[in-house]
Design a protein around this motif. Structure first.
Motif, PDB file in Angstrom:
ATOM      1  N   MET A   1       0.834  -1.171   0.000  1.00  0.00           N
ATOM      2  CA  MET A   1       0.000   0.000   0.000  1.00  0.00           C
ATOM      3  C   MET A   1       0.884   1.243   0.000  1.00  0.00           C
ATOM      4  SD  MET A   1      -2.650   1.295   3.000  1.00  0.00           S
ATOM      5  CE  MET A   1      -3.366  -0.317   3.129  1.00  0.00           C
ATOM      6  N   THR A   2       0.580   2.155  -0.880  1.00  0.00           N
ATOM      7  CA  THR A   2       1.313   3.411  -0.947  1.00  0.00           C
ATOM      8  C   THR A   2       0.709   4.387   0.051  1.00  0.00           C
ATOM      9  OG1 THR A   2       1.744   3.062  -3.295  1.00  0.00           O
ATOM     10  CG2 THR A   2       2.032   5.292  -2.455  1.00  0.00           C
ATOM     11  N   LEU A   3       1.562   4.913   0.894  1.00  0.00           N
ATOM     12  CA  LEU A   3       1.087   5.853   1.906  1.00  0.00           C
ATOM     13  C   LEU A   3       1.075   7.267   1.326  1.00  0.00           C
ATOM     14  CD1 LEU A   3       2.970   4.465   5.016  1.00  0.00           C
ATOM     15  CD2 LEU A   3       0.580   4.131   4.388  1.00  0.00           C
ATOM     16  N   PRO A   4       0.050   8.050   1.638  1.00  0.00           N
ATOM     17  CA  PRO A   4      -0.067   9.393   1.071  1.00  0.00           C
ATOM     18  C   PRO A   4       0.943  10.367   1.662  1.00  0.00           C
ATOM     19  CG  PRO A   4      -1.819   9.000   2.640  1.00  0.00           C
ATOM     20  CD  PRO A   4      -1.069   7.711   2.503  1.00  0.00           C
ATOM     21  N   GLU A   5       1.208  11.431   0.909  1.00  0.00           N
ATOM     22  CA  GLU A   5       2.071  12.496   1.408  1.00  0.00           C
ATOM     23  C   GLU A   5       1.287  13.357   2.379  1.00  0.00           C
ATOM     24  OE1 GLU A   5       4.740  14.789  -0.879  1.00  0.00           O
ATOM     25  OE2 GLU A   5       4.878  13.258  -2.436  1.00  0.00           O
ATOM     26  N   VAL A   6       1.956  13.771   3.435  1.00  0.00           N
ATOM     27  CA  VAL A   6       1.343  14.584   4.479  1.00  0.00           C
ATOM     28  C   VAL A   6       1.771  16.030   4.269  1.00  0.00           C
ATOM     29  CG1 VAL A   6       1.344  15.010   6.975  1.00  0.00           C
ATOM     30  CG2 VAL A   6       1.257  12.666   6.103  1.00  0.00           C
ATOM     31  N   ASP A   7       0.841  16.938   4.472  1.00  0.00           N
ATOM     32  CA  ASP A   7       1.140  18.365   4.388  1.00  0.00           C
ATOM     33  C   ASP A   7       2.248  18.688   5.396  1.00  0.00           C
ATOM     34  OD1 ASP A   7       1.190  21.149   4.952  1.00  0.00           O
ATOM     35  OD2 ASP A   7      -0.920  21.366   4.453  1.00  0.00           O
ATOM     36  N   PRO A   8       3.375  19.233   4.938  1.00  0.00           N
ATOM     37  CA  PRO A   8       4.492  19.521   5.859  1.00  0.00           C
ATOM     38  C   PRO A   8       4.108  20.455   7.007  1.00  0.00           C
ATOM     39  CG  PRO A   8       5.179  19.825   3.569  1.00  0.00           C
ATOM     40  CD  PRO A   8       3.709  19.581   3.552  1.00  0.00           C
ATOM     41  N   ASP A   9       3.205  21.393   6.746  1.00  0.00           N
ATOM     42  CA  ASP A   9       2.781  22.299   7.818  1.00  0.00           C
ATOM     43  C   ASP A   9       2.013  21.542   8.894  1.00  0.00           C
ATOM     44  OD1 ASP A   9       3.944  24.497   6.593  1.00  0.00           O
ATOM     45  OD2 ASP A   9       2.109  25.051   5.527  1.00  0.00           O
ATOM     46  N   ARG A  10       1.177  20.613   8.473  1.00  0.00           N
ATOM     47  CA  ARG A  10       0.419  19.796   9.447  1.00  0.00           C
ATOM     48  C   ARG A  10       1.380  18.952  10.269  1.00  0.00           C
ATOM     49  NH1 ARG A  10      -4.092  16.446  10.429  1.00  0.00           N
ATOM     50  NH2 ARG A  10      -3.927  16.203  12.661  1.00  0.00           N
ATOM     51  N   LEU A  11       2.359  18.352   9.604  1.00  0.00           N
ATOM     52  CA  LEU A  11       3.356  17.538  10.308  1.00  0.00           C
ATOM     53  C   LEU A  11       4.113  18.391  11.325  1.00  0.00           C
ATOM     54  CD1 LEU A  11       4.729  14.801  10.646  1.00  0.00           C
ATOM     55  CD2 LEU A  11       6.235  15.406   8.742  1.00  0.00           C
ATOM     56  N   GLU A  12       4.474  19.599  10.942  1.00  0.00           N
ATOM     57  CA  GLU A  12       5.203  20.485  11.850  1.00  0.00           C
ATOM     58  C   GLU A  12       4.334  20.881  13.047  1.00  0.00           C
ATOM     59  OE1 GLU A  12       8.370  22.307  13.492  1.00  0.00           O
ATOM     60  OE2 GLU A  12       8.374  20.999  11.751  1.00  0.00           O
ATOM     61  N   ASP A  13       3.046  21.143  12.808  1.00  0.00           N
ATOM     62  CA  ASP A  13       2.139  21.468  13.913  1.00  0.00           C
ATOM     63  C   ASP A  13       2.066  20.315  14.908  1.00  0.00           C
ATOM     64  OD1 ASP A  13       1.582  23.933  12.817  1.00  0.00           O
ATOM     65  OD2 ASP A  13      -0.370  23.330  11.990  1.00  0.00           O
ATOM     66  N   GLU A  14       1.950  19.103  14.389  1.00  0.00           N
ATOM     67  CA  GLU A  14       1.901  17.927  15.278  1.00  0.00           C
ATOM     68  C   GLU A  14       3.221  17.757  16.013  1.00  0.00           C
ATOM     69  OE1 GLU A  14      -0.602  16.001  16.225  1.00  0.00           O
ATOM     70  OE2 GLU A  14      -2.019  17.038  14.911  1.00  0.00           O
ATOM     71  N   TRP A  15       4.343  18.023  15.338  1.00  0.00           N
ATOM     72  CA  TRP A  15       5.648  17.887  15.974  1.00  0.00           C
ATOM     73  C   TRP A  15       5.791  18.858  17.154  1.00  0.00           C
ATOM     74  CZ3 TRP A  15       9.020  14.854  17.511  1.00  0.00           C
ATOM     75  CH2 TRP A  15      10.281  15.267  17.923  1.00  0.00           C
ATOM     76  N   LEU A  16       5.245  20.059  16.999  1.00  0.00           N
ATOM     77  CA  LEU A  16       5.285  21.011  18.107  1.00  0.00           C
ATOM     78  C   LEU A  16       4.523  20.465  19.312  1.00  0.00           C
ATOM     79  CD1 LEU A  16       4.807  24.390  16.197  1.00  0.00           C
ATOM     80  CD2 LEU A  16       6.902  23.511  17.258  1.00  0.00           C
ATOM     81  N   ALA A  17       3.373  19.856  19.075  1.00  0.00           N
ATOM     82  CA  ALA A  17       2.607  19.237  20.165  1.00  0.00           C
ATOM     83  C   ALA A  17       3.377  18.048  20.747  1.00  0.00           C
ATOM     84  CB  ALA A  17       1.236  18.795  19.665  1.00  0.00           C
ATOM     85  N   ASP A  18       4.018  17.269  19.884  1.00  0.00           N
ATOM     86  CA  ASP A  18       4.810  16.125  20.340  1.00  0.00           C
ATOM     87  C   ASP A  18       5.932  16.570  21.278  1.00  0.00           C
ATOM     88  OD1 ASP A  18       3.263  14.455  18.740  1.00  0.00           O
ATOM     89  OD2 ASP A  18       4.790  14.255  17.177  1.00  0.00           O
ATOM     90  N   GLN A  19       6.551  17.693  20.962  1.00  0.00           N
ATOM     91  CA  GLN A  19       7.652  18.170  21.792  1.00  0.00           C
ATOM     92  C   GLN A  19       7.184  18.487  23.210  1.00  0.00           C
ATOM     93  OE1 GLN A  19       9.029  21.241  19.099  1.00  0.00           O
ATOM     94  NE2 GLN A  19      10.861  20.049  18.661  1.00  0.00           N
ATOM     95  N   ASP A  20       5.954  18.976  23.356  1.00  0.00           N
ATOM     96  CA  ASP A  20       5.409  19.222  24.697  1.00  0.00           C
ATOM     97  C   ASP A  20       5.274  17.914  25.468  1.00  0.00           C
ATOM     98  OD1 ASP A  20       5.241  21.943  24.250  1.00  0.00           O
ATOM     99  OD2 ASP A  20       3.109  21.896  23.710  1.00  0.00           O
ATOM    100  N   VAL A  21       4.771  16.878  24.791  1.00  0.00           N
ATOM    101  CA  VAL A  21       4.605  15.575  25.441  1.00  0.00           C
ATOM    102  C   VAL A  21       5.973  15.014  25.824  1.00  0.00           C
ATOM    103  CG1 VAL A  21       3.745  13.211  25.180  1.00  0.00           C
ATOM    104  CG2 VAL A  21       2.449  15.119  24.203  1.00  0.00           C
TER     105      VAL A  21
END
Length: 119
Positions: free
Chosen positions: A1-21
């Motif tokens: 299965m080919t995985l879709p490309e993720v919007d880089p801005d969305r990934l960065e937003d999630e990464w910021l939340a991940d850093q808090d965790v």
């Protein structure tokens, strides 16, 4: 299965939340190299969540539970891994790809701090 490309801005937003965790885990003495169960959650309609639950093992997840809360349905999955930055970045990317594949909303991840000490 080919995985879709993720919007880089969305990934960065999630990464910021991940850093808090990750910072919270570090404050509690977490040793990121210790492999442990990490829960991820998705919300969506019954059909989409059922499809995801059926395919979860192919993405390295086991199904924990489904839960109804405040009129929304959540699916909780788990995987075993560490909490080092590279592992969490990869987990978040995979979850955002799953979000696109199954038309669900990724709702984040969580785990307990693992200090290596016996509780």
């Amino acid at each position: 299965m080919t995985l879709p490309e993720v919007d880089p801005d969305r990934l960065e937003d999630e990464w910021l939340a991940d850093q808090d965790v990750l910072a919270n885990l570090a404050e509690n003495g977490d040793k990121p190299e210790i492999v442990r169960a990490i829960d991820v959650s998705f919300r969506g309609d019954d059909e989409s969540l059922s499809d995801l639950a059926a395919q979860a093992p192919s993405f390295g997840f086991s199904v924990l539970e489904r839960e109804e809360a405040e009129g929304e349905t959540f699916l909780f999955l788990a995987c075993e891994q560490g909490t080092d930055e590279a592992s969490i970045r990869a987990l978040t990317l995979k979850c955002l790809q799953i979000e696109l594949l199954f038309d669900v909303e990724y709702d984040g991840w969580g785990c307990t701090a693992e200090t290596g000490l016996i509780h």
